[in-house]
Design a protein around this motif. Structure first.
Motif, PDB file in Angstrom:
ATOM      1  N   ARG A 296       0.851  -1.193   0.000  1.00  0.00           N
ATOM      2  CA  ARG A 296       0.000   0.000   0.000  1.00  0.00           C
ATOM      3  C   ARG A 296       0.884   1.240   0.000  1.00  0.00           C
ATOM      4  NH1 ARG A 296      -5.780  -0.545   1.252  1.00  0.00           N
ATOM      5  NH2 ARG A 296      -5.660   1.616   0.618  1.00  0.00           N
ATOM      6  N   ASN A 297       0.443   2.231  -0.730  1.00  0.00           N
ATOM      7  CA  ASN A 297       1.126   3.511  -0.753  1.00  0.00           C
ATOM      8  C   ASN A 297       0.613   4.325   0.435  1.00  0.00           C
ATOM      9  OD1 ASN A 297       2.131   6.091  -1.398  1.00  0.00           O
ATOM     10  ND2 ASN A 297       2.178   5.523  -3.553  1.00  0.00           N
TER      11      ASN A 297
ATOM     12  N   VAL B 160      -2.313  -0.447 -10.324  1.00  0.00           N
ATOM     13  CA  VAL B 160      -1.112  -1.132  -9.840  1.00  0.00           C
ATOM     14  C   VAL B 160       0.083  -0.500 -10.537  1.00  0.00           C
ATOM     15  CG1 VAL B 160       0.118  -3.331  -9.690  1.00  0.00           C
ATOM     16  CG2 VAL B 160      -2.381  -3.302  -9.567  1.00  0.00           C
TER      17      VAL B 160
ATOM     18  N   ARG C   7      -2.813   7.134  -2.304  1.00  0.00           N
ATOM     19  CA  ARG C   7      -3.360   5.922  -1.686  1.00  0.00           C
ATOM     20  C   ARG C   7      -4.290   5.142  -2.611  1.00  0.00           C
ATOM     21  NH1 ARG C   7      -4.404   8.963   3.877  1.00  0.00           N
ATOM     22  NH2 ARG C   7      -2.272   8.883   4.671  1.00  0.00           N
ATOM     23  N   HIS C   8      -4.545   5.663  -3.797  1.00  0.00           N
ATOM     24  CA  HIS C   8      -5.449   4.999  -4.731  1.00  0.00           C
ATOM     25  C   HIS C   8      -4.746   3.957  -5.604  1.00  0.00           C
ATOM     26  CE1 HIS C   8      -3.645   8.300  -6.964  1.00  0.00           C
ATOM     27  NE2 HIS C   8      -3.966   7.661  -8.080  1.00  0.00           N
ATOM     28  N   TRP C   9      -3.441   3.818  -5.455  1.00  0.00           N
ATOM     29  CA  TRP C   9      -2.740   2.778  -6.197  1.00  0.00           C
ATOM     30  C   TRP C   9      -1.871   1.950  -5.261  1.00  0.00           C
ATOM     31  CZ3 TRP C   9       2.608   3.079  -6.245  1.00  0.00           C
ATOM     32  CH2 TRP C   9       3.199   4.341  -6.103  1.00  0.00           C
ATOM     33  N   ILE C  10      -1.555   0.751  -5.720  1.00  0.00           N
ATOM     34  CA  ILE C  10      -0.758  -0.183  -4.934  1.00  0.00           C
ATOM     35  C   ILE C  10       0.483  -0.534  -5.749  1.00  0.00           C
ATOM     36  CG2 ILE C  10      -1.848  -2.305  -5.798  1.00  0.00           C
ATOM     37  CD1 ILE C  10      -2.068  -3.137  -2.781  1.00  0.00           C
TER      38      ILE C  10
ATOM     39  N   ALA D 277      -5.264  -6.855  -6.087  1.00  0.00           N
ATOM     40  CA  ALA D 277      -5.335  -5.391  -5.997  1.00  0.00           C
ATOM     41  C   ALA D 277      -6.781  -4.917  -6.130  1.00  0.00           C
ATOM     42  CB  ALA D 277      -4.460  -4.760  -7.079  1.00  0.00           C
TER      43      ALA D 277
ATOM     44  N   ILE E 284      -8.462   0.964  -4.267  1.00  0.00           N
ATOM     45  CA  ILE E 284      -7.312   0.841  -5.167  1.00  0.00           C
ATOM     46  C   ILE E 284      -7.793   0.870  -6.611  1.00  0.00           C
ATOM     47  CG2 ILE E 284      -5.415  -0.657  -5.914  1.00  0.00           C
ATOM     48  CD1 ILE E 284      -5.010   0.734  -3.190  1.00  0.00           C
ATOM     49  N   ASP E 285      -7.251   1.817  -7.391  1.00  0.00           N
ATOM     50  CA  ASP E 285      -7.633   1.998  -8.786  1.00  0.00           C
ATOM     51  C   ASP E 285      -6.588   1.495  -9.778  1.00  0.00           C
ATOM     52  OD1 ASP E 285      -9.870   3.399  -7.866  1.00  0.00           O
ATOM     53  OD2 ASP E 285      -8.897   5.349  -8.101  1.00  0.00           O
TER      54      ASP E 285
END
Length: 169
Positions: free
Chosen positions: A74-75, A121, A81-84, A112, A118-119
């Protein structure tokens, strides 16, 4: 996703990481490496897992041996925070070319998608290995490149390639 990380799994991932590295895989080391070289790096993943920041995806072969891994992180930056991120993507050399990598990346995308909020990767890969072509074939798009950012030998610099997979667009 999220297997119990007992001693057997830890040892299996350590052995996989050493085998992938020694076969020339771009997973943070330059060969030759030993399992002892790998253990401190894996310990960092284990700490992040214990803190809830990282989740492992592990694939096994027909014998039950660890055949593939990836670590989703997780970012923590409030605007990202919407991407991993996905790190330490590995398929054992004896299984490459058999579809294990595609299965692993499909599992990564599925994992993911299951994380609320999460939108996309994001991953990076080392230039000159063909990994960017593989990830592109899995739906990732190159969105950035830092020329010469990775030094694998005194006179061997590689690009750091940033790849992005939107999950819902």
């Amino acid at each position: 996703m999220d297997p119990v990380f007992d001693r057997a799994l830890r040892d299996g991932v350590t052995a996989l990481w050493a085998d992938v590295s020694n076969a020339g895989g771009a997973v943070g080391f330059v060969p030759p490496v030993t399992e002892e070289d790998i253990r401190p790096e894996l310990a960092g993943h284990l700490v992040a897992m214990a803190e809830g920041r990282t989740r492992p995806v592990v694939g096994r072969d027909g014998d039950g041996s660890v055949a593939a891994t990836a670590f989703l992180t997780r970012n923590t930056h409030r605007l990202m925070r919407h991407w991993i991120g996905v790190y330490t993507v590995m398929v054992h050399p004896r299984h490459q070319g058999k579809g294990y990598g595609r299965e692993l990346m499909a599992a990564v995308a599925g994992a993911a998608r299951s994380v609320e909020g999460i939108d996309a990767v994001r991953l990076t890969c080392r230039g000159g290995t063909g990994a960017d072509r593989f990830y592109a074939s899995c739906g990732y798009k190159e969105v950035g490149r830092v020329p010469g950012a990775i030094r694998v030998a005194e006179d061997d610099y590689r690009d750091d390639i940033i790849m992005w997979l939107p999950l819902f667009r």
